[in-house]
Design a protein around this motif. Structure first.
Motif: not given
Length: 518
Positions: A82, A84, A88, A115, A119, A122, A158, A161, A227-228, A231, A234
């Motif tokens: 997971s 990137p 990123w 989760c 996101l 972010r 994180l 992120d 990529e989302y 995340l 992760r």
């Protein structure tokens, strides 16, 4: 082709090593002995000792060989990742405001909501306030995020992120201290990313903070942005680590269950709330039906539900006896040790007795570790222990794996955690077989069950097809191949950590490069 004895030995060694690491040796996602690094080790063993076939296990026609199901499924060159794979950048110093969320529902809904919250923070360039867990209304349990998850680990994991704080800080202006009051919003179910970057972001900039409640399934799962999605993985499979005492208790249970060999875990979804939701009443006594209908009227929208119609299309949870019949038809011996992850089964021993007669070695967290659980048999703690035991079991079987179900996240976690075997009964195609049996048409019953089960997935990589949830199957976004034909599937570079550390250093002026990322 791997030799059964050799594969079993290697798998057992890997599992024992896994238990030791999970009980405290994992220091961070980015640590040298991280979950990710260990997963890579498990997957390497899987690649070395798994046959390269198009199916997940050695199945031929309606033949199922239980001995192969105790091993991990074929990886076909894939491994979880997971990290990137494109640019990123770390979260910038300047934030647009603070994001608060209240995660409602059971453990599965809460994990997916966390989760989604990460996101959302972010994409909004927001600072995430540690998510709130709505424990009282569902669990009658006052444990929050601090009581279930390792907060420091979550925040540290994180750091590349999002920025995370435990509470909204007070602001100071002209010598006066002022608390920022979050503006409350109610996102639509499966809201698109655009809602967060327009409506929610506008309110955040106006008020300095927003509070999204309720926050279960409030962000679309299918997002055309790998990529989302990574995340989310992760967060789900790395950052959300249970507290050390939960891990220790879970490891103790797994060690005792595995002391005599392999064991299977089953999420037996035969509880009042599920049965009331499904509208499956007719197999119960008049008094029990009254209780189910009362519960349904108090908790779910009014809807016409006819038991025979629901049953015929597989909308009813499997009964304990049906679970036992499936396992027997698949060839599992009655000496198989089974761990049951479930709440209070509706109907009690009347429904458990037929299952117990088929498979007498049934356990749960209370029977294995009765002295250590104290008051944890109910609530989030008991659910967290069940989650970990099911994650680490050799085989996992959900009896009702809907999108808001405890099993939903577990299926995805086991896939990510080294393609661990899962048995997912096809209730729709099994229903007419069980109905025939109840009506006295028992000829070729077990063969018919085997034919259905031989077509199901057993835990290997497979395409995600709606309505399967991303949290149930994050392949291929959260997996990679070292020698990929498709560049999008290529594993990230070995120096991905150095790249992220340099970016974090240039943004924040500090670095922490003592770890690896996968």
């Amino acid at each position: 082709m791997r030799r059964p004895g050799e594969a079993a030995m290697m798998l057992k060694r890997g599992q024992n090593r896994q238990l030791r690491q999970l009980s405290g040796g994992i220091k961070s996602l980015f640590g040298r002995l991280s979950i990710a690094a260990f997963v890579l080790m498990i997957c390497t063993l899987s690649l070395l000792y798994t046959t390269k076939t198009d199916t997940n296990q050695s199945l031929s026609g309606s033949q199922i060989h239980p001995e192969t199901l105790w091993e991990t499924a074929a990886a076909d060159g894939w491994r979880p990742s997971s990290a990137p794979r494109s640019d990123w950048p770390p979260p910038p110093k300047e934030t647009n405001g603070y994001l608060r969320v209240r995660c409602n529902g059971g453990l599965n809904q809460q994990r997916s909501a966390i989760c989604n919250a990460v996101l959302a923070a972010r994409i909004m360039n927001a600072t995430l306030v540690l998510p709130e867990l709505d424990t009282n209304s569902y669990w009658h349990d006052d444990r929050g995020f601090h009581g279930i998850y390792d907060v420091d680990y979550f925040i540290k994991t994180l750091r590349y992120d999002v920025r995370i704080v435990e509470s909204i800080p007070e602001s100071s202006k002209n010598g006066k201290v002022k608390k920022i009051k979050a503006f409350q919003l109610h996102p639509a179910r499966d809201a698109p990313l655009s809602w967060y970057t327009t409506v929610a972001l506008e309110k955040m900039k106006q008020h300095g903070a927003i509070y999204l409640t309720p926050f279960s399934h409030r962000l679309a799962e299918e997002i055309d942005h790998p990529e989302y999605q990574r995340l989310r993985c992760r967060v789900n499979y790395h950052a959300l680590r249970f507290k050390p005492d939960i891990m220790k208790l879970s490891n103790s249970i797994v060690s005792k269950l595995r002391a005599e060999g392999h064991f299977m875990s089953i999420h037996l979804r035969f509880e009042m709330d599920m049965l009331a939701f499904a509208g499956c009443f007719d197999i119960f006594t008049p008094e029990e039906q009254k209780l189910l209908k009362k519960y349904r009227g108090e908790n779910f929208a009014e809807k016409r539900l006819v038991y025979n119609e629901r049953r015929a299309i597989g909308k009813c949870p499997l009964t304990p006896e049906e679970v036992g019949l499936i396992l027997r038809a698949m060839g599992f011996e009655n000496s198989t040790r089974i761990y049951l992850a479930a709440g209070d089964l509706f109907g009690g021993e009347r429904f458990m007795k037929p299952f117990r007669s088929l498979f007498p070695r049934l356990e749960n967290h209370s029977t294995v570790e009765a002295d250590q659980l104290f008051d944890s048999s109910q609530g989030l703690l008991g659910s967290a222990v069940d989650y970990m035991v099911c994650l680490l079991s050799d085989i996992f079987m959900p009896t009702y794996d809907g999108p808001s179900n405890f099993a939903n996240n577990l299926l995805g976690h086991r896939l990510y955690y080294g393609f661990r075997t899962t048995i997912r009964p096809d209730r729709k195609n099994l229903a007419p077989i069980f109905i025939d049996r109840e009506n006295g048409r028992t000829a070729n019953f077990e063969e018919a069950v085997r034919r259905v089960m031989a077509k199901t997935s057993f835990g290997g990589p497979h395409k995600r097809i709606s309505p399967e949830s991303f949290y149930t199957n994050s392949w291929p976004e959260c997996f990679c191949q070292m020698s990929a034909k498709n560049p999008a599937d290529q594993c990230p570079p070995d120096n991905v950590l150095e790249i992220l550390d340099k970016q974090l250093w240039s943004t924040n002026g500090h670095s922490n490069s003592t770890s690896t990322i996968e």
